[in-house]
Design a protein around this motif. Structure first.
Motif, PDB file in Angstrom:
ATOM      1  N   PHE A 157     -25.786  21.839  44.382  1.00 29.53           N
ATOM      2  CA  PHE A 157     -27.131  22.381  44.529  1.00 29.53           C
ATOM      3  C   PHE A 157     -28.186  21.306  44.780  1.00 29.53           C
ATOM      4  N   THR A 188     -25.317  31.162  48.646  1.00 26.48           N
ATOM      5  CA  THR A 188     -25.738  29.767  48.559  1.00 26.48           C
ATOM      6  C   THR A 188     -25.917  29.130  49.934  1.00 26.48           C
ATOM      7  N   MET A 198     -25.153  27.759  39.434  1.00 30.01           N
ATOM      8  CA  MET A 198     -24.661  28.996  40.026  1.00 30.01           C
ATOM      9  C   MET A 198     -25.086  30.191  39.174  1.00 30.01           C
TER      10      MET A 198
END
Length: 339
Positions: A163, A255, A199
């Motif tokens: 991320f 994502t 997540m």
């Protein structure tokens, strides 16, 4: 905040009680760190185990000892089998090694975790190090990923996870060898645990956005604990439609659109539980009327007896098995919401 597991202190979670007329709906990623490690490293044994729905720790033990999968699984699942203790011990060893690597522990602590003095099993620090070395030999892609992480750390002084979050570790450039070793061990810990936590947070945002749009019932998120989400919800909103919708979003959230990556080689699956307190954590039962849980005569024993009927049913099969019911729950909510 970290909330102790019931196995650590059974009293803490019992004090966390859902508001009147509501229940806890909790969902947490199943072995999220291991799935992340499988994805990041590309290790075939772990990926194959998750893909086929096999216990990953048992799969690793079977692979290590070149055993017949059917025979090993049969022995592990039967307490009366002569090799039950053997495979139970081998699975435990595989689990301790895997999580030891992810949590960044060294040979000393791993030796403690692998030892069982009651069973007369004592593992030394040197033996634990040898076990770790053997694990990397058997899983070269995990070793390759770990070495790549170390090279990156020595050059830049930080790790980065999927991320984009950074973990700065300038200790790698210092003179303290213990601090250096700790920083290197985090090469598996940070990208696996950090991405799993992110997540969870990202998935929570996506679920909340659906609620804001009126596409899912409002469920008040009361906390997240690493890779778990806890919500207060009315019992009628706990059904196969809401549970499958949440599962289907979180198992592989979007994502790619927001962060530029997507996990396609492993399913980020999760488990659902329901309770009147945070400690109760009863497994989800399809088609169960959860208003019963708020009645004075609710029986946990009867509930678990009902759960046995659906124990072997995977959540991925819900649309096929409960297609009619899923549509009914969704249409009923939309009708109520648009009045």
């Amino acid at each position: 905040q970290q909330i102790p597991k019931t196995s650590v202190d059974p009293n803490i979670k019992k004090q966390l009680i859902a508001p009147k007329g509501r229940l806890y709906l909790a969902y947490d990623y199943s072995q999220a760190e291991l799935r992340m490690m499988a994805h990041l490293s590309g290790d075939e044994t772990y990926l194959k185990a998750f893909r086929e729905g096999v216990d990953p720790h048992l799969a690793i033990a079977i692979n290590k000892y070149h055993a017949d999968p059917a025979e090993a699984i049969a022995a592990y699942n039967d307490e009366q089998h002569p090799d039950y203790k053997l495979w139970k011990g081998r699975r435990k060893q595989a689990k301790q090694i895997a999580f030891g690597l992810i949590y960044g522990i060294g040979p000393g602590l791993l030796a403690e975790k692998l030892s069982d003095p009651k069973e007369g099993l004592v593992v030394t620090k040197d033996e634990a190090k040898q076990i770790m070395d053997e694990f990397f030999e058997e899983h070269p892609k995990i070793k390759k990923f770990k070495d790549k992480q170390e090279r990156f750390l020595r050059k830049h002084g930080y790790y980065r996870q999927l991320f984009g979050t950074k973990r700065r570790l300038p200790e790698i450039w210092g003179d303290d060898h213990e601090q250096q070793a700790y920083a290197i061990r985090l090469g598996l810990n940070f990208p696996c645990q950090g991405a799993a936590a992110n997540m969870t947070n990202f998935g929570s945002v996506l679920i909340y956005w659906l609620m804001r749009q009126g596409k899912l019932p409002r469920m008040e998120e009361c906390c997240t604990v690493h890779d778990s989400v806890y919500q207060y919800t009315l019992p009628q909103y706990i059904n196969v439609w809401t549970v499958y919708t949440i599962w289907n979003i979180l198992r592989n959230p979007s994502t790619k659109h927001y962060f530029g990556f997507q996990i396609d080689d492993v399913n980020m699956s999760m488990d659902f539980s329901i309770g009147r307190t945070m400690a109760e954590e009863l497994p989800f039962i399809p088609l169960y009327d959860y208003r019963k849980m708020l009645e004075p005569n609710f029986s946990v024993e009867e509930y678990m007896e009902e759960h046995r009927k659906y124990k072997s049913l995977d959540i991925s099969e819900y649309p096929k098995v409960f297609s009619k019911e899923i549509k009914q729950y969704e249409q009923q909510f939309i009708q109520e919401h648009t009045r």
